[in-house]
Design a protein around this motif. Structure first.
Motif, PDB file in Angstrom:
ATOM      1  N   VAL A  84      97.072  38.740   1.221  1.00 15.70           N
ATOM      2  CA  VAL A  84      96.034  37.983   0.216  1.00 15.70           C
ATOM      3  C   VAL A  84      97.062  36.965  -0.268  1.00 15.70           C
ATOM      4  N   GLU A  85      96.772  35.594  -0.027  1.00 17.06           N
ATOM      5  CA  GLU A  85      97.570  34.573  -0.968  1.00 17.06           C
ATOM      6  C   GLU A  85      97.503  34.546  -2.076  1.00 17.06           C
ATOM      7  N   PRO A  86      98.725  34.562  -2.692  1.00 16.81           N
ATOM      8  CA  PRO A  86      98.688  34.700  -4.322  1.00 16.81           C
ATOM      9  C   PRO A  86      98.040  33.376  -4.955  1.00 16.81           C
ATOM     10  N   ALA A  87      97.218  33.489  -5.884  1.00 14.89           N
ATOM     11  CA  ALA A  87      96.395  32.517  -6.510  1.00 14.89           C
ATOM     12  C   ALA A  87      97.100  31.831  -7.418  1.00 14.89           C
ATOM     13  N   THR A  88      97.947  32.367  -8.186  1.00 11.84           N
ATOM     14  CA  THR A  88      98.669  31.966  -9.219  1.00 11.84           C
ATOM     15  C   THR A  88     100.017  32.104  -9.183  1.00 11.84           C
ATOM     16  N   LEU A  89     100.907  31.384 -10.083  1.00 12.05           N
ATOM     17  CA  LEU A  89     102.259  31.381 -10.109  1.00 12.05           C
ATOM     18  C   LEU A  89     102.816  32.602 -10.587  1.00 12.05           C
ATOM     19  N   SER A 126     105.116  38.147  -8.719  1.00  8.77           N
ATOM     20  CA  SER A 126     105.064  39.651  -8.664  1.00  8.77           C
ATOM     21  C   SER A 126     105.637  39.706  -7.145  1.00  8.77           C
ATOM     22  N   ARG A 127     105.294  38.999  -6.227  1.00  5.67           N
ATOM     23  CA  ARG A 127     105.927  38.955  -4.790  1.00  5.67           C
ATOM     24  C   ARG A 127     107.590  38.930  -5.014  1.00  5.67           C
ATOM     25  N   TYR A 128     107.967  38.158  -5.766  1.00  5.33           N
ATOM     26  CA  TYR A 128     109.272  38.091  -5.914  1.00  5.33           C
ATOM     27  C   TYR A 128     110.002  38.942  -6.399  1.00  5.33           C
ATOM     28  N   VAL A 129     109.243  39.535  -7.400  1.00  7.86           N
ATOM     29  CA  VAL A 129     110.009  40.777  -7.975  1.00  7.86           C
ATOM     30  C   VAL A 129     110.043  41.843  -6.856  1.00  7.86           C
ATOM     31  N   ASP A 130     108.879  41.936  -6.017  1.00  3.33           N
ATOM     32  CA  ASP A 130     108.891  43.069  -4.945  1.00  3.33           C
ATOM     33  C   ASP A 130     109.750  42.991  -3.751  1.00  3.33           C
ATOM     34  N   GLY A 131     110.672  41.812  -3.977  1.00  2.00           N
ATOM     35  CA  GLY A 131     111.600  41.492  -2.893  1.00  2.00           C
ATOM     36  C   GLY A 131     111.357  40.513  -1.930  1.00  2.00           C
ATOM     37  N   ASP A 132     110.253  39.872  -2.054  1.00  2.00           N
ATOM     38  CA  ASP A 132     110.009  38.803  -1.192  1.00  2.00           C
ATOM     39  C   ASP A 132     110.506  37.586  -1.671  1.00  2.00           C
ATOM     40  N   LEU A 133     111.760  37.291  -1.095  1.00  2.00           N
ATOM     41  CA  LEU A 133     112.511  36.182  -1.620  1.00  2.00           C
ATOM     42  C   LEU A 133     111.889  34.761  -1.138  1.00  2.00           C
ATOM     43  N   ARG A 156     114.609  39.584 -12.814  1.00  2.00           N
ATOM     44  CA  ARG A 156     113.189  39.635 -12.398  1.00  2.00           C
ATOM     45  C   ARG A 156     112.451  41.158 -12.503  1.00  2.00           C
ATOM     46  N   GLY A 157     113.362  42.091 -12.717  1.00  2.00           N
ATOM     47  CA  GLY A 157     112.926  43.498 -12.706  1.00  2.00           C
ATOM     48  C   GLY A 157     112.307  43.714 -14.136  1.00  2.00           C
ATOM     49  N   SER A 158     112.776  42.840 -15.195  1.00  2.00           N
ATOM     50  CA  SER A 158     112.031  42.939 -16.449  1.00  2.00           C
ATOM     51  C   SER A 158     111.083  42.163 -16.870  1.00  2.00           C
ATOM     52  N   TYR A 159     110.469  41.369 -15.700  1.00  2.00           N
ATOM     53  CA  TYR A 159     109.410  40.578 -15.878  1.00  2.00           C
ATOM     54  C   TYR A 159     108.305  41.316 -15.705  1.00  2.00           C
ATOM     55  N   PHE A 160     107.282  41.247 -16.912  1.00  2.00           N
ATOM     56  CA  PHE A 160     106.183  41.830 -17.035  1.00  2.00           C
ATOM     57  C   PHE A 160     105.123  41.320 -16.359  1.00  2.00           C
ATOM     58  N   ARG A 161     104.680  41.859 -15.225  1.00  2.00           N
ATOM     59  CA  ARG A 161     103.576  41.403 -14.196  1.00  2.00           C
ATOM     60  C   ARG A 161     102.390  40.772 -15.045  1.00  2.00           C
ATOM     61  N   GLY A 162     102.057  39.646 -14.700  1.00  2.00           N
ATOM     62  CA  GLY A 162     101.036  39.177 -15.464  1.00  2.00           C
ATOM     63  C   GLY A 162     101.171  38.184 -16.657  1.00  2.00           C
ATOM     64  N   ALA A 163     102.262  38.166 -17.112  1.00  2.00           N
ATOM     65  CA  ALA A 163     102.883  37.689 -18.248  1.00  2.00           C
ATOM     66  C   ALA A 163     103.000  36.258 -17.684  1.00  2.00           C
ATOM     67  N   PRO A 164     102.612  34.942 -18.784  1.00  2.00           N
ATOM     68  CA  PRO A 164     102.807  33.808 -18.282  1.00  2.00           C
ATOM     69  C   PRO A 164     104.242  33.380 -17.709  1.00  2.00           C
ATOM     70  N   LEU A 165     104.288  32.836 -16.646  1.00  2.00           N
ATOM     71  CA  LEU A 165     105.798  32.570 -16.404  1.00  2.00           C
ATOM     72  C   LEU A 165     106.398  31.561 -16.886  1.00  2.00           C
ATOM     73  N   LEU A 166     105.840  30.518 -16.884  1.00  2.00           N
ATOM     74  CA  LEU A 166     106.491  28.910 -17.297  1.00  2.00           C
ATOM     75  C   LEU A 166     107.068  29.252 -18.856  1.00  2.00           C
ATOM     76  N   PRO A 167     106.430  29.911 -19.823  1.00  2.00           N
ATOM     77  CA  PRO A 167     107.264  30.036 -21.000  1.00  2.00           C
ATOM     78  C   PRO A 167     108.188  31.045 -21.004  1.00  2.00           C
ATOM     79  N   TRP A 168     108.219  31.994 -20.063  1.00  2.00           N
ATOM     80  CA  TRP A 168     109.227  33.054 -19.778  1.00  2.00           C
ATOM     81  C   TRP A 168     110.437  32.143 -19.163  1.00  2.00           C
TER      82      TRP A 168
END
Lengths: 228, 231
Positions: free
Chosen positions: A45-50, A55-62, A105-117
């Protein structure tokens, strides 16, 4: 006494091994779905949001990085450009920030707003860089005291925007940064407060005061333009 | 004069030079392509509570029998419920947490509560001159308070350091205050652990030996958090 059945080795070793492997695979699957907040991954499924791309990036999808960079790169660069007022430094900081994002990237909480992070990481990198620059001799002029003049604002395309950009540059940094984050980058007051490491009230106050100063500056430059 | 047109400013998006992207790609190519070991917030919280429990159990092992298991379980349960509540509401995560103002107030009041609690708990007070003065009685006071403080600090620091490692690199926003909250949680535990084993009721002893850990561990964890909790 040893019976004939005892002398024939039962194939229990490989069976246990297979059972263990199956259990381990099952445990890994269960653990990964428990450890993640958003359940099992759906790859096709194509990711809908940033945040989904992250999340894909965290899972190793460079490959997801390209999308994240395309979305965040300009906003991040614009923010850093106004902080540093120097194109080369802003570009360096963009590179440093993305390197830190990759490491953390491993400490990014999935679903947290990415831009402020990402903006918070960029801001900390800027503050570190500025602190080091104060003691770096190569950033001083030949007399050893005055920093070399920096320039390189982006090319301006209209008088109004140019005047606004200039007025923003002349504001006290705290006001300019609050306005930049809330009005230009598009963060909410809460998100801007988190990036700046302060309270919502302080951000509202800075934006309000900066806004008043900005209006005053723009009015005076407008009056000067008319009188000349 | 119309309002400033911020939208026009937002539409102007200066782009970094393409070599920046090339440099980042080169960095990524050198970096590990493996999926990051991402721990969810729930996992980190569970690890934190587990760590608090392990630290508490290890440092109060000898006192369980003297005080009784029920006392131990009650104290530990209250401490961990409070700790888990504080940590879950204050540490970074996907959803909005308590604001910075509330977290600052929590740290300050959390330290104050410990000190006030011990000052209320005290049965009697000796004077400062008597406590720190020379003589065998003074030396006894000071050495006993130092022994309790050392016990509390060791427990508090061990737990705070563990908590800082569990939450390492998770807070780019306010790492100092998050560190302070983790230090405060560890210090509560240290304070509780030492109170289980010490039956002193003198006020200065309780404040300095049992309560001062809250101030020291919170400050130290705030300083460490500034370094460790940032991505």
């Amino acid at each position: 006494m040893v019976s004939s059945a005892d002398s024939v080795p039962l194939p229990l070793g490989p069976a246990f091994l297979r059972l263990f492997e199956a259990l381990e695979a099952r445990a890994t699957l269960v653990w990964s779905s428990v450890a993640r907040d958003d359940g099992p991954e759906v790859r096709d499924v194509e990711p809908a949001t940033l945040e989904d791309w992250m999340s894909r990036y965290v899972d190793g999808d460079l490959g997801a990085f390209e999308r994240i960079y395309a979305e965040l790169g300009p906003k991040l660069f614009g923010y850093l450009l106004r902080l540093t007022r120097d194109r080369a430094r802003a570009e360096d900081l963009v590179q440093i920030t993305f390197a830190k994002v990759h490491r953390a990237r491993g400490s990014y909480f999935r679903g947290a707003p990415l831009l402020p992070w990402v903006l918070a990481i960029a801001r900390r990198s800027f503050l570190d860089e500025r602190r080091h620059a104060r003691v770096r001799p190569e950033d001083l002029s030949y007399d050893g005291n005055v920093p070399e003049p920096k320039q390189d604002q982006p090319a301006l395309d209209s008088d109004v925007v140019e005047a606004l950009e200039r007025a923003l540059t002349n504001l006290p940094p705290a006001y300019a940064e609050a306005i930049q984050l809330t009005k230009v980058t598009g963060l909410s007051t809460q998100e801007a407060a988190e990036v700046l490491g302060t309270t919502k009230t302080a951000v509202k106050l800075r934006v309000h005061r900066g806004y008043l100063l900005l209006r005053r500056q723009l009015e005076s430059s407008h009056d000067e333009g008319e009188s000349s | 004069m119309s309002d400033p047109d911020f939208e026009a400013l937002a539409r102007r998006r200066p782009l970094p030079h393409p070599r920046v992207l090339e440099a980042i790609r080169a960095d990524l190519a050198k970096a590990s392509p493996e999926p990051a070991r991402a721990l969810s917030r729930g996992t980190r919280l569970a690890l934190s509570v587990l760590l608090l429990f392990a630290g508490f159990a290890a440092t109060t092992f000898g006192d369980w029998f003297e005080r009784g298991a029920l006392w131990f379980l009650g104290a530990a349960g209250a401490c961990f419920s409070l700790g888990a509540l504080v940590l879950s509401e204050t540490l970074p995560g996907p959803r909005t947490r308590l604001g910075l103002g509330a977290r600052r107030a929590l740290v300050v009041s959390g330290v104050a509560v410990v000190l006030v609690f011990y000052s209320i708990l005290a049965d009697d007070y000796v004077t400062l001159a008597e406590f720190f003065g020379g003589g065998s009685r003074g030396r006894e006071h000071v050495s006993h308070a130092l022994a309790c403080l050392a016990h509390a600090l060791v427990t508090g620091f061990l737990c705070s350091t563990g908590l800082l490692l569990v939450w390492a690199r998770t807070d780019p926003f306010t790492p100092t205050w998050s560190g302070a909250i983790l230090g405060l949680s560890g210090s509560w535990l240290g304070s509780l652990a030492v109170s289980l084993g010490c039956r002193a009721t003198e006020g200065l002893h309780l404040i300095l030996g049992h309560g001062m850990v809250a101030v020291i561990a919170t400050l130290a964890a705030a300083l460490l958090g500034r370094k460790w909790l940032r991505p």
